[in-house]
Design an enzyme around this catalytic site. Sequence first.
Site, PDB file in Angstrom:
ATOM      1  CB  CYS A  31       7.707  -1.016  -3.586  1.00 45.45           C
ATOM      2  SG  CYS A  31       6.181  -1.705  -2.910  1.00 45.45           S
ATOM      3  CB  CYS A  60       6.512   0.088  -0.085  1.00 43.68           C
ATOM      4  SG  CYS A  60       6.593  -1.537  -0.827  1.00 43.68           S
ATOM      5  CG  ASP A  61       8.493   3.650  -0.459  1.00 46.98           C
ATOM      6  OD1 ASP A  61       8.179   3.143   0.637  1.00 46.98           O
ATOM      7  OD2 ASP A  61       9.595   3.489  -0.985  1.00 46.98           O
TER       8      ASP A  61
END
Length: 310
Positions: free
Chosen positions: A136, A139-140
Amino acid sequence: MDIPSHQKVIVIGSGPAGYTSAIYLSRANLKPLVIEGYMSGGQLMWTTEVENFPGFPEGVMGPDLMQNMRKQAEKFGATFLTVDATKVDLQANPKVIETPKGTFTADSVVLSTGATARMLGLESEKRLLGHGVATCATCDGAFYKEKEIAVVGGGDSALEEATFLTRFASKVYVLHRRDTLKASDAMQDRARANPKIEFIWNVEVAEFVGEKKLEKVILRDTQTGEMRDLAIAGCFIAIGHIPNTTMFQGQLELDSLGYLHTEGKSSKTTIPGVFACGDVQDHVYRQAITAAGSGCVAALDAERYLDHHG
Ligand code: NDP
């Protein structure tokens, strides 16, 4: 622990959607039973630090966030069964849910079984997931400032993630197994025009290499079989997701991609009293916070349904 076989509401699945739903349902005194699955907690259990969940300025570890949500639901009276539901009859009244720990019935059901990121299936990929291998970008991505990274895939997700990641990374390789992309023309144009994106065609990842975190990938040319190394700090797998809907097929309407269909802004499925939230009904946003939000929507919908149906 003796769990009554009939419940007002059962939540099938966990993750931010299921747990949030359980928090709201338990605070409404509905004492939900959560059949949270053997792999309880959902996709966040496979991440490390979550920096974009509101309320945690220092970030929070994905598994801790899930554990806390679960505790919060438990505090207000939710009960948990850490097994997978094996079979459901949602058309029956009450609805029937079979598990290895017995069969339960419920007046209302919230489905939050999530989606599973499709993976390449390598042992090294599993070992380094959360340590350089990621699924993701939203997210990261921020962990890879000024780093060289790669995205695997040739669809809209891969190009969208690659384009997004150029905000942080100094370079983003797109590793695709063919020499033509599946992505839409608009997405392709955007990615091709981005000077930080470089396509590497006709390759597949043969191995992820790194002791504690990813250091490089070994690429195999899909036409010649030739191997080469590519040093990267991060590799995002963007080859699609599989919604966990097998159990509901033939009972609930699915959209063209196999996700549960929900009505408008609500969590209503095609069966009254059955609500869906989180990634099992959302292939667009897929964030912990949007899943949590939709879990709240499902709980409120279930609460109203139970009010009207006694
Ligand atoms: P897709 O199924 O569209 O694409 C998957 C990509 O991954 C393909 O290029 C495929 O290769 C590749 N792939 C699949 N399996 C493997 C494997 N084992 N090894 C290597 N490569 C593999 O999935 P997406 O997640 O990209 O998109 C899903 C849906 O969501 C689509 O309908 C898409 O349009 C939509 N979407 C829309 C967005 C938007 O409009 N903003 C953003 C993201 C998704 P190959 O091409 O060879 O089959």
